[in-house]
Design a protein around this motif. Structure first.
Motif, mmCIF file in Angstrom:
data_model
loop_
_atom_site.group_PDB
_atom_site.id
_atom_site.type_symbol
_atom_site.label_atom_id
_atom_site.label_comp_id
_atom_site.label_asym_id
_atom_site.label_seq_id
_atom_site.Cartn_x
_atom_site.Cartn_y
_atom_site.Cartn_z
ATOM 1 N N SER A 23 0.833 -1.203 0.000
ATOM 2 C CA SER A 23 0.000 0.000 0.000
ATOM 3 C C SER A 23 0.870 1.257 0.000
ATOM 4 C CB SER A 23 -0.971 -0.004 1.179
ATOM 5 O OG SER A 23 -0.257 0.057 2.392
ATOM 6 N N ALA A 24 1.978 1.233 0.728
ATOM 7 C CA ALA A 24 2.885 2.390 0.740
ATOM 8 C C ALA A 24 3.482 2.597 -0.649
ATOM 9 C CB ALA A 24 3.985 2.193 1.780
ATOM 10 N N LEU A 25 3.885 1.514 -1.324
ATOM 11 C CA LEU A 25 4.427 1.603 -2.677
ATOM 12 C C LEU A 25 3.387 2.141 -3.654
ATOM 13 C CD1 LEU A 25 6.618 -1.609 -3.111
ATOM 14 C CD2 LEU A 25 7.360 0.755 -3.292
ATOM 15 N N ILE A 29 3.981 5.517 -5.810
ATOM 16 C CA ILE A 29 3.999 5.418 -7.272
ATOM 17 C C ILE A 29 2.914 6.297 -7.871
ATOM 18 C CG2 ILE A 29 3.549 3.851 -9.209
ATOM 19 C CD1 ILE A 29 5.074 1.690 -7.628
ATOM 20 N N ALA A 30 1.721 6.303 -7.274
ATOM 21 C CA ALA A 30 0.631 7.143 -7.768
ATOM 22 C C ALA A 30 0.992 8.623 -7.660
ATOM 23 C CB ALA A 30 -0.650 6.847 -7.003
ATOM 24 N N ALA A 31 1.622 9.017 -6.553
ATOM 25 C CA ALA A 31 2.018 10.421 -6.368
ATOM 26 C C ALA A 31 3.082 10.814 -7.396
ATOM 27 C CB ALA A 31 2.544 10.641 -4.948
ATOM 28 N N GLU A 32 4.032 9.930 -7.639
ATOM 29 C CA GLU A 32 5.088 10.218 -8.611
ATOM 30 C C GLU A 32 4.525 10.296 -10.030
ATOM 31 O OE1 GLU A 32 9.391 8.355 -9.896
ATOM 32 O OE2 GLU A 32 8.648 8.046 -7.855
ATOM 33 N N LYS A 33 3.588 9.396 -10.337
ATOM 34 C CA LYS A 33 2.962 9.404 -11.664
ATOM 35 C C LYS A 33 2.172 10.699 -11.864
ATOM 36 C CE LYS A 33 -0.168 6.786 -14.583
ATOM 37 N NZ LYS A 33 -1.091 5.669 -14.683
ATOM 38 N N ALA A 34 1.444 11.124 -10.846
ATOM 39 C CA ALA A 34 0.671 12.370 -10.940
ATOM 40 C C ALA A 34 1.602 13.560 -11.162
ATOM 41 C CB ALA A 34 -0.157 12.571 -9.673
ATOM 42 N N GLU A 35 2.732 13.566 -10.468
ATOM 43 C CA GLU A 35 3.702 14.660 -10.635
ATOM 44 C C GLU A 35 4.279 14.671 -12.053
ATOM 45 O OE1 GLU A 35 6.020 17.908 -10.020
ATOM 46 O OE2 GLU A 35 4.486 17.143 -8.657
ATOM 47 N N LEU A 36 4.592 13.501 -12.592
ATOM 48 C CA LEU A 36 5.124 13.420 -13.958
ATOM 49 C C LEU A 36 4.088 13.855 -14.993
ATOM 50 C CD1 LEU A 36 7.168 10.092 -13.769
ATOM 51 C CD2 LEU A 36 8.077 12.412 -13.963
ATOM 52 N N GLU A 37 2.836 13.445 -14.798
ATOM 53 C CA GLU A 37 1.779 13.863 -15.725
ATOM 54 C C GLU A 37 1.566 15.371 -15.663
ATOM 55 O OE1 GLU A 37 -1.489 11.390 -14.585
ATOM 56 O OE2 GLU A 37 -0.807 9.731 -15.852
ATOM 57 N N LYS A 38 1.689 15.948 -14.481
ATOM 58 C CA LYS A 38 1.557 17.398 -14.315
ATOM 59 C C LYS A 38 2.673 18.106 -15.082
ATOM 60 C CE LYS A 38 1.924 20.814 -10.613
ATOM 61 N NZ LYS A 38 2.162 20.955 -9.168
ATOM 62 N N ARG A 39 3.904 17.609 -14.974
ATOM 63 C CA ARG A 39 5.037 18.201 -15.688
ATOM 64 C C ARG A 39 4.862 18.061 -17.198
ATOM 65 N NH1 ARG A 39 10.350 15.786 -13.084
ATOM 66 N NH2 ARG A 39 11.256 16.915 -14.848
ATOM 67 N N LEU A 40 4.321 16.919 -17.630
ATOM 68 C CA LEU A 40 4.105 16.704 -19.059
ATOM 69 C C LEU A 40 3.056 17.665 -19.599
ATOM 70 C CD1 LEU A 40 4.813 14.991 -21.520
ATOM 71 C CD2 LEU A 40 3.042 13.382 -20.839
ATOM 72 N N ARG A 41 1.961 17.866 -18.859
ATOM 73 C CA ARG A 41 0.940 18.825 -19.274
ATOM 74 C C ARG A 41 1.523 20.226 -19.371
ATOM 75 N NH1 ARG A 41 -2.261 15.794 -15.830
ATOM 76 N NH2 ARG A 41 -1.985 17.282 -14.137
#
Length: 117
Positions: A23-25, A29-41
């Motif tokens: 659950s911690a992973l 991972i979800a937080a990191e993915k959201a941050e990467l998608e934000k940077r991509l946008r």
């Protein structure tokens, strides 16, 4: 946590630890993915697209053939890259040398390289 601590734990305790780690992973991972998608946008909104980063190859000059197969004159080789099969086979036979397959300079090339009067 030390490996010795894991050996002392029961199967149920280990399974609970496993679920907690999963659950911690998932959260990280979800937080990191959201941050990467934000940077991509943000990059896309600034006008950067996949077309911006395409590189075109520079034009290379035409390479004229240097060697010709005497059996089939249409088969030529410029002397770059891997030797063609017809040349390799004839060189392995030992009857001919690489110089025997050279294409002699045509009169038009001689004229181009010579000085004009």
């Amino acid at each position: 946590m030390k490996p010795a601590d894991l050996k002392l734990m029961s199967v149920d305790e280990l399974w609970a630890l496993h679920l907690e780690i999963n659950s911690a992973l998932e959260r990280k991972i979800a937080a990191e993915k959201a941050e990467l998608e934000k940077r991509l946008r943000k990059l896309r909104s600034n006008g950067a697209s996949s077309r911006t980063f395409e590189r075109k190859r520079r034009p290379y000059p035409q390479v004229f053939p240097k060697y010709r197969n005497p059996a089939k004159p249409a088969e030529t080789w410029a002397g770059r890259g891997k030797q063609p099969r017809w040349l390799t086979a004839q060189l392995k036979s030992g009857k001919k040398k690489l110089e025997d397959f050279l294409i002699h300079a045509s009169s038009s090339r001689v004229r181009r390289s010579g000085a004009r009067s």
